[in-house]
Scaffold this motif. Sequence first.
Motif, PDB file in Angstrom:
ATOM      1  N   ASP A   1      68.918  13.100  62.578  1.00 45.64           N
ATOM      2  CA  ASP A   1      70.292  13.536  62.876  1.00 45.64           C
ATOM      3  C   ASP A   1      70.987  14.076  61.612  1.00 45.64           C
ATOM      4  O   ASP A   1      71.648  15.115  61.655  1.00 45.64           O
TER       5      ASP A   1
ATOM      6  N   ARG B   1      69.418  20.152  71.727  1.00 47.08           N
ATOM      7  CA  ARG B   1      68.029  19.729  71.988  1.00 47.08           C
ATOM      8  C   ARG B   1      67.035  20.742  71.424  1.00 47.08           C
ATOM      9  O   ARG B   1      65.969  20.363  70.942  1.00 47.08           O
TER      10      ARG B   1
ATOM     11  N   ARG C   1      64.819   6.015  79.745  1.00 48.16           N
ATOM     12  CA  ARG C   1      64.181   6.409  78.483  1.00 48.16           C
ATOM     13  C   ARG C   1      63.037   5.502  78.050  1.00 48.16           C
ATOM     14  O   ARG C   1      62.198   5.909  77.244  1.00 48.16           O
TER      15      ARG C   1
END
Length: 172
Positions: free
Chosen positions: A32, A56, A143
Motif C-alpha cells: 500500500d 486494483r 476472502r
Amino acid sequence: MKIILIGYMGSGKSTIGKALGLLVNIPFVDLDSYIEEKEKQTIHDIFKTKGEVYFRKQEHFYLKELLQADGPMVLSLGGGTPCFINNEKLLFNNTSYKTVYLNVSVKELADRLLIGKASRPLISHINSLEEMQEFVGKHLFERTVFYNKSEVVIDANKDQKTILEKLVMMLF
Ligand code: S3P
C-alpha cells in the motif's frame, strides 16, 4: 527468499512485516505504501478520485513489479490483493515465495478496525462495532478461500513477540 504477508485489513501485516524484516535483516516493503509513493496519492484518495477498479489495476501492476525485483524481501500486501485480477496465480504455489496468512478473529479485527477505519475506504462509512463485526464477518468469509491458499497460516490474535517467534520458527 520473499516472505509475503497476507490477511484481512487490521490483521497486522504491516506492523509484523516491518518487525520481521528488522529481526531477520531482510528489506521490508508495504505494498500500500509503495502504491501511494508511486502514484503520489493516498489509497484513500485513489479510491475517491479514480475508483476501486483503477486501484486494483495499479495494485496488480505494482505487485508484479515487486515480485520481479531481485533479492529477498518481506512484503506485506493489502487485504484485497490476493483476491483480485489473477494475483492469486502470481502468489501461491511458487517456490520463490513463502506466503503467510495472519489469521485474526472477526471480533479482534472489528475492534481494531473501528479505530483504524479512517484511512480504509472500504470500511470508512461504518460507525458502530456491531455493524463492523457484521461487515467483517461476511467479507472475511468471502476472502478466506484466497487467504487459506497461503503456505503458512498462523494465529495472529496473539501479541507481536509471540507472532514473530512463531514466524521465525516456521519460516527459517
Ligand atoms: C484493502 C485493504 C487495504 C488497502 C485498500 C483495500 C482491501 O490495505 O489495500 O484500502 O481490499 O482489503 P490494508 O489491508 O493494509 O488495510
